[in-house]
Design an enzyme around this catalytic site. Structure first.
Site, PDB file in Angstrom:
ATOM      1  N   ASP A  33      15.472 -10.927  -9.432  1.00 28.54           N
ATOM      2  CA  ASP A  33      16.616 -11.802  -9.128  1.00 28.54           C
ATOM      3  C   ASP A  33      17.550 -11.803 -10.335  1.00 28.54           C
ATOM      4  O   ASP A  33      17.112 -11.994 -11.472  1.00 28.54           O
ATOM      5  CB  ASP A  33      16.120 -13.228  -8.818  1.00 28.54           C
ATOM      6  CG  ASP A  33      17.208 -14.079  -8.200  1.00 28.54           C
ATOM      7  OD1 ASP A  33      18.283 -14.231  -8.831  1.00 28.54           O
ATOM      8  OD2 ASP A  33      17.008 -14.606  -7.096  1.00 28.54           O
ATOM      9  N   ILE A  34      18.816 -11.581 -10.069  1.00 29.78           N
ATOM     10  CA  ILE A  34      19.799 -11.434 -11.144  1.00 29.78           C
ATOM     11  C   ILE A  34      20.089 -12.769 -11.845  1.00 29.78           C
ATOM     12  O   ILE A  34      20.516 -12.800 -13.000  1.00 29.78           O
ATOM     13  CB  ILE A  34      21.091 -10.801 -10.556  1.00 29.78           C
ATOM     14  CG1 ILE A  34      21.868 -10.036 -11.593  1.00 29.78           C
ATOM     15  CG2 ILE A  34      21.955 -11.807  -9.868  1.00 29.78           C
ATOM     16  CD1 ILE A  34      22.948  -9.140 -10.986  1.00 29.78           C
ATOM     17  N   GLN A  96      20.219 -21.384   1.608  1.00 29.75           N
ATOM     18  CA  GLN A  96      20.371 -19.917   1.637  1.00 29.75           C
ATOM     19  C   GLN A  96      21.805 -19.549   1.249  1.00 29.75           C
ATOM     20  O   GLN A  96      22.767 -20.139   1.754  1.00 29.75           O
ATOM     21  CB  GLN A  96      20.055 -19.374   3.037  1.00 29.75           C
ATOM     22  CG  GLN A  96      19.999 -17.852   3.097  1.00 29.75           C
ATOM     23  CD  GLN A  96      19.581 -17.318   4.473  1.00 29.75           C
ATOM     24  OE1 GLN A  96      19.572 -18.066   5.462  1.00 29.75           O
ATOM     25  NE2 GLN A  96      19.252 -16.048   4.529  1.00 29.75           N
ATOM     26  N   HIS A 102      15.003 -12.931   2.758  1.00 27.68           N
ATOM     27  CA  HIS A 102      14.331 -12.602   1.497  1.00 27.68           C
ATOM     28  C   HIS A 102      13.363 -13.702   1.112  1.00 27.68           C
ATOM     29  O   HIS A 102      13.542 -14.868   1.470  1.00 27.68           O
ATOM     30  CB  HIS A 102      15.348 -12.362   0.375  1.00 27.68           C
ATOM     31  CG  HIS A 102      16.287 -13.511   0.151  1.00 27.68           C
ATOM     32  ND1 HIS A 102      17.401 -13.724   0.924  1.00 27.68           N
ATOM     33  CD2 HIS A 102      16.267 -14.514  -0.762  1.00 27.68           C
ATOM     34  CE1 HIS A 102      18.036 -14.799   0.499  1.00 27.68           C
ATOM     35  NE2 HIS A 102      17.353 -15.306  -0.513  1.00 27.68           N
ATOM     36  N   HIS A 104      11.511 -15.421  -2.266  1.00 27.40           N
ATOM     37  CA  HIS A 104      11.504 -15.573  -3.721  1.00 27.40           C
ATOM     38  C   HIS A 104      10.062 -15.659  -4.208  1.00 27.40           C
ATOM     39  O   HIS A 104       9.266 -16.433  -3.660  1.00 27.40           O
ATOM     40  CB  HIS A 104      12.191 -16.886  -4.133  1.00 27.40           C
ATOM     41  CG  HIS A 104      13.640 -16.986  -3.776  1.00 27.40           C
ATOM     42  ND1 HIS A 104      14.648 -16.770  -4.687  1.00 27.40           N
ATOM     43  CD2 HIS A 104      14.261 -17.311  -2.610  1.00 27.40           C
ATOM     44  CE1 HIS A 104      15.823 -16.962  -4.106  1.00 27.40           C
ATOM     45  NE2 HIS A 104      15.615 -17.292  -2.837  1.00 27.40           N
TER      46      HIS A 104
HETATM   47  P1  5GP Z   1      19.068 -17.773  -1.569  1.00 27.31           P
HETATM   48  O1  5GP Z   1      19.972 -17.109  -0.566  1.00 27.31           O
HETATM   49  O2  5GP Z   1      17.625 -17.759  -1.150  1.00 27.31           O
HETATM   50  O3  5GP Z   1      19.512 -19.162  -1.945  1.00 27.31           O
HETATM   51  O4  5GP Z   1      19.153 -16.975  -2.932  1.00 27.31           O
HETATM   52  C1  5GP Z   1      19.734 -15.723  -3.081  1.00 27.31           C
HETATM   53  C2  5GP Z   1      19.272 -15.189  -4.416  1.00 27.31           C
HETATM   54  O5  5GP Z   1      19.819 -13.879  -4.563  1.00 27.31           O
HETATM   55  C3  5GP Z   1      19.710 -16.003  -5.650  1.00 27.31           C
HETATM   56  O6  5GP Z   1      18.542 -16.385  -6.377  1.00 27.31           O
HETATM   57  C4  5GP Z   1      20.598 -15.056  -6.433  1.00 27.31           C
HETATM   58  O7  5GP Z   1      20.419 -15.179  -7.825  1.00 27.31           O
HETATM   59  C5  5GP Z   1      20.163 -13.686  -5.918  1.00 27.31           C
HETATM   60  N1  5GP Z   1      21.219 -12.688  -5.932  1.00 27.31           N
HETATM   61  C6  5GP Z   1      22.477 -12.832  -5.431  1.00 27.31           C
HETATM   62  N2  5GP Z   1      23.180 -11.693  -5.589  1.00 27.31           N
HETATM   63  C7  5GP Z   1      22.349 -10.806  -6.193  1.00 27.31           C
HETATM   64  C8  5GP Z   1      22.512  -9.456  -6.617  1.00 27.31           C
HETATM   65  O8  5GP Z   1      23.556  -8.827  -6.476  1.00 27.31           O
HETATM   66  N3  5GP Z   1      21.436  -8.868  -7.197  1.00 27.31           N
HETATM   67  C9  5GP Z   1      20.252  -9.532  -7.388  1.00 27.31           C
HETATM   68  N4  5GP Z   1      19.270  -8.858  -7.968  1.00 27.31           N
HETATM   69  N5  5GP Z   1      20.064 -10.803  -6.988  1.00 27.31           N
HETATM   70  C10 5GP Z   1      21.102 -11.441  -6.408  1.00 27.31           C
END
Ligand code: 5GP
Ligand code: ZN
Length: 139
Positions: A33-34, A96, A102, A104
């Site tokens: 995660d970035i 989300q 995805h 985590h």
């Molecule tokens: P959620 O949708 O479950 O809230 O989280 C999405 C996750 O994707 C976040 O933790 C965010 O840091 C990660 N994320 C968003 N864009 C990118 C990206 O371009 N590359 C990576 N490696 N992670 C990403």
């Protein structure tokens, strides 16, 4: 335009944007995660686009779940956390932000607060080092 064209995780699967990959198989991809909530925070995705838990096929759901277990075991061995948190969000109201299913995988240490995911970027060097350690611990 199709749903997948602008999807950031589909772009990672297609190699259009970079990611620090840790594991890949026919159906899944796992990468750092970035903007991690803790050191070693991984994301496990299906290569085929599905927005969330309601949309994903059984085969992809099984594959992602098994990959998440494998990555959690490797992260545990490599980083020796006190626990591993598995998070998964469906819909903006639930938290989300990327609408491609995805999971985590978040290592947790006692006495160390977990940050909010998706807030602060980690350095590429740090992410690469953590990815290397987790990759080496994969069985
Ligand atoms: P959620 O949708 O479950 O809230 O989280 C999405 C996750 O994707 C976040 O933790 C965010 O840091 C990660 N994320 C968003 N864009 C990118 C990206 O371009 N590359 C990576 N490696 N992670 C990403
Ligand atoms: Zn997608």
């Amino acid at each position: 335009m199709s749903e997948t064209a602008n999807c950031i995780f589909c772009k990672i699967v297609r190699g259009e944007i970079p990611a620090i990959k840790v594991h890949e198989d026919e159906l899944t991809l796992s990468f750092m995660d970035i903007q991690p909530a803790s050191p070693g925070h991984l994301l496990v995705i299906a290569k085929t686009h599905a927005a969330n838990l309601l949309d994903i096929t059984e085969a992809d759901l099984l594959a992602v779940t098994l990959a998440a277990q494998r990555l959690a075991r490797a992260a545990w061995k490599a980083l020796e956390p006190d626990g591993i948190r598995i998070n998964q969000f469906n819909g903006a109201a639930a938290g989300q932000s990327v609408f491609h299913y995805h999971v985590h995988v978040i290592p947790v240490w006692e006495g160390r607060k977990i940050g909010s995911h998706g807030r602060a970027p980690a350095s590429p060097e740090e992410l690469t080092a953590l990815a290397g350690k987790i990759r080496q611990a994969l069985v």
